[in-house]
Design an enzyme around this catalytic site. Structure first.
Site, PDB file in Angstrom:
ATOM      1  CG  HIS B 269      -0.554  -1.382  -3.715  1.00 44.12           C
ATOM      2  ND1 HIS B 269      -0.084  -2.680  -3.259  1.00 44.12           N
ATOM      3  CD2 HIS B 269      -1.841  -1.782  -3.996  1.00 44.12           C
ATOM      4  CE1 HIS B 269      -0.870  -3.442  -3.046  1.00 44.12           C
ATOM      5  NE2 HIS B 269      -2.067  -3.203  -3.514  1.00 44.12           N
ATOM      6  CG  ASP B 320      -2.936  -6.902  -1.678  1.00 38.06           C
ATOM      7  OD1 ASP B 320      -4.072  -7.059  -1.497  1.00 38.06           O
ATOM      8  OD2 ASP B 320      -2.227  -6.428  -2.503  1.00 38.06           O
TER       9      ASP B 320
END
Lengths: 463, 463
Positions: B269, B320
């Site tokens: 991220h 993810d």
């Protein structure tokens, strides 16, 4: 006696899933009866998946399909909407009616596959490359109508008034010469298209934008035109600034003060707004057409989605420059872009118990799209055109989802090809037509000959 | 003598399209020779479309595939990452190894179809529902490995240290009980997975996050672990604030000061950054894993894409939470979200003549993904694993694009199913496997029994 009888395990009717639905259509291509909670009758065709109403693609420029994927290279220090527009004009100057017919037929087939059964063509590409009218001045309009008939999608043609290059300009730019149309030409085209009486073809009108149409033209068109009235508005900050400088008003503010907005009006984009403008549009009954894929591709900015939703303004979706051609991705990223900005989830959901984001967005654009295309009845109800989408029960993204969450999955599970079959006016349409794809390929090869080299952005003459 | 000889009209090699490419692989499943400008030999199989290297999906939590589309309803006044996480924990508490095996096999098949030939599993779902280890403590890891072998995708397993519920917490929350793993457990699992010697299976390690792993654990793991080291970092503003409060440093800042970051490290991220952090990461050699679909779904915020690109930091993509499962949509909306924010176009393109946005992003994540999965060689080059993607020349979105613009089209023309065939380690893989889809359906139906009602968000016990 129904001409067509279909039975679905589940159908989206009036904002909710209904089980075991019998759908009957007449020879006129309209729904006669839709009856939930009905075991499958022997004479009805059993559909393999849940069904949904088709949506309206409320804003399309079909010719821009010809350069999808060809303007994604930076060729200068600054790259924005306006540099994109210069390239787009090059395509607009080059394409022939025959190429448009092929490109649009392929596009409309893709739109059907993407869940749209009606398309509004915001049509400003009127004349020959040198700016002279075609022998038949409606040649480009007929190319679009032919393409829609070929694909089997409904078409709302919106010929556009296009008179000048900007607020302070008396004339068009040379590279806008194919777009010239005054109120008289637009009304004449509207009359011809309506008189032709072609099936699945209707005609409203448009004004390209406040910068491209004079106030007198706007008022004259609104007074004399039939059907929906569309206008590009507040897509770019520079446009808002130009309007303020020229008129003392922001563009939507100007419309609210000068255009007698009503439910016929559709404001395309309406990206840059203030609260008073949203309230004014809500009070007027006008709708707003959002084009999430194109607005992202062009870096337009984010609309005030929560503001439009809360104010109850009719919303619809447009494929616009055709970089996205299905409502699943449009709704997903309409919502996602808001989440990224606000750092929250389920932005478009209504507060409270039934806060389903996908359902709220879908129902809003279902009814808003119908208004944008001029339909008084639309969707899975008696009297509406017999359109529907059959969800592909084998689509990998959707397999195993609880039936109650089908719409959530269609929007948020990123299905590749969500719909197995598409019905328009009581007829199944071919959404994978090899012949139309081949004609599109030939048109693009002719348009891009010589093809751009490996390091080149698309360059086309614009002069 | 090559075991496999393929010939493609065009292949993406070292950052450019090469024409007429012969690709030869050995019995070891690696490329032996790749030779452009070669007419098709009689003994080579002629591929029907251009070929690309496969990408690495550098961040996956396979179990989260089980509730894609089920968390898109607002069920309270405030809905954000943290309320989503509570729901996600419910799924984590419920899923069995058998269900995980089925869900992951379907997911990995979807990832292959989406253009990934290797997946990094950030694996923290270790124990039984009551928090006790399985009879075989690696039961969940083997479920993932079995799923990857079934689908035919390469797997980099990353067992994660997960020790506490927050910076100030000594222990996990009750609903985190399945995640408990210290450094010793992670290293033991890594040794077992590596010793198993299964094909296409490798093992690195992870720390869940700075809030969930103690500094001593981080240093001990980094000292003893083999292969890549991944960590969630700076995904949420609240996480940045908590880290500042607990340590006086922002999370990436803390890593730069305390973790001896190097090229083994992957920061997942890294959404919320300041310039000094980007410069520090660039100097360290660590990579950054972006997860555009999930970061949008969760409202994480926008990464500093231009900053990471300009600093030369290795970047990769992760699916993810699995809301998007193909790199075309990930790269498209990675770029589009930036355009919406900056109100510019071609944000990720390098300035200058070769400013192709898609190519720059693709090449960055191609090499960055290889690093994230621990490969020293990757892509269409001798010695790398014999993986490739064959573009579907019949995909409607891509038809008619000039060959020079194939990558632009793959990213920006929104293809539904871009790849006709996928090769991993010299073998064609089945990307539309009905049996795996059926097992996934059965697992989801068992997980969501009773299914949520029409107005319900997914609710699962979290206690």
């Amino acid at each position: 006696m129904a001409e067509l009888a279909l039975w679905a395990p589940q159908a989206w009717i009036a904002g909710a899933w209904q089980p075991q639905v019998l759908l009957e259509a007449g020879a006129d291509g309209r729904w006669q009866r839709i009856t939930p909670h009905t075991p499958p009758p022997a004479q009805a065709e059993r559909l393999a998946g849940p069904v949904l109403p088709g949506l309206v693609d409320a804003h399309s420029h079909a010719f821009q399909r010809a350069f999808v994927g060809l303007a994604e290279r930076r060729d200068g220090e600054h790259d924005d909407f306006w540099s994109w527009r210069d390239r787009m004009y090059g395509v607009a100057l080059r394409i022939t009616p025959e190429q448009l017919r092929a490109v649009a037929a392929h596009l409309y087939t893709e739109l059907l596959a993407g869940g749209y059964t009606q398309v509004c063509e915001f049509h400003y590409l009127q004349h020959q490359s040198d700016g002279q009218p075609y022998a038949d001045p409606a040649a480009m309009a007929w190319a679009l109508a032919d393409a829609a008939a070929n694909a089997g999608i409904g078409l709302t043609l919106l010929p556009a008034v296009y008179e000048r290059a900007g607020f302070a300009a008396a004339e068009l730019r040379p590279d806008q010469r194919r777009f010239r149309a005054g109120v008289a030409e637009v009304l004449a085209l509207q009359r011809r298209v309506r008189a032709a009486g072609r099936p699945l073809l209707d005609c409203g009108a448009a004004l390209h934008s406040l910068r491209a149409a004079r106030p007198e033209a706007l008022r004259a068109l609104a007074a004399a035109s039939e059907g929906p009235l569309h206008i590009h508005v507040a897509e770019q900050q520079a446009e808002v600034g130009d309007c303020l400088a020229a008129t003392g008003c922001r563009p939507i503010e100007w419309l609210l003060q000068n255009a007698a907005l009503d439910a016929r009006w559709q404001l395309v984009h309406a990206t840059h707004t203030v609260t008073a403008e949203i309230d004014g549009v809500a009070a007027s009954g006008a709708g707003v057409v959002l084009c999430p894929g194109t607005e992202a591709n062009l870096g337009d900015g984010l609309p005030d989605l929560r503001g439009w939703l809360a104010a109850g303004v009719p919303l619809s979706l447009g494929s616009d420059s055709q970089v996205t051609r299905g409502w699943s991705e449009e709704l997903r990223w309409l919502e996602y872009a808001q989440r990224l900005q606000l750092q929250q989830r389920n932005v478009a959901a209504a507060p409270g118990r039934q806060g389903a984001t996908a359902a709220r967005l879908f129902d809003r654009v279902l009814t808003g799209g119908a208004a944008a295309a001029g339909f008084s009845r639309w969707g899975l109800q008696a009297g509406a055109r017999a359109d529907l989408l059959v969800v592909d029960a084998q689509e990998p993204a959707l397999i195993g989802l609880p039936p109650s969450h089908g719409l959530d999955g269609l929007v948020f599970a990123a299905p590749a090809r969500p719909f197995a079959r598409v019905l328009v006016a009581g007829r199944w349409r071919d959404t994978a037509h090899a012949g139309r794809a081949q004609a599109h390929r030939a048109a693009l090869q002719a348009l891009w000959e010589p093809a751009p080299g490996p390091h080149e952005a698309l360059t086309v003459p614009t002069g």
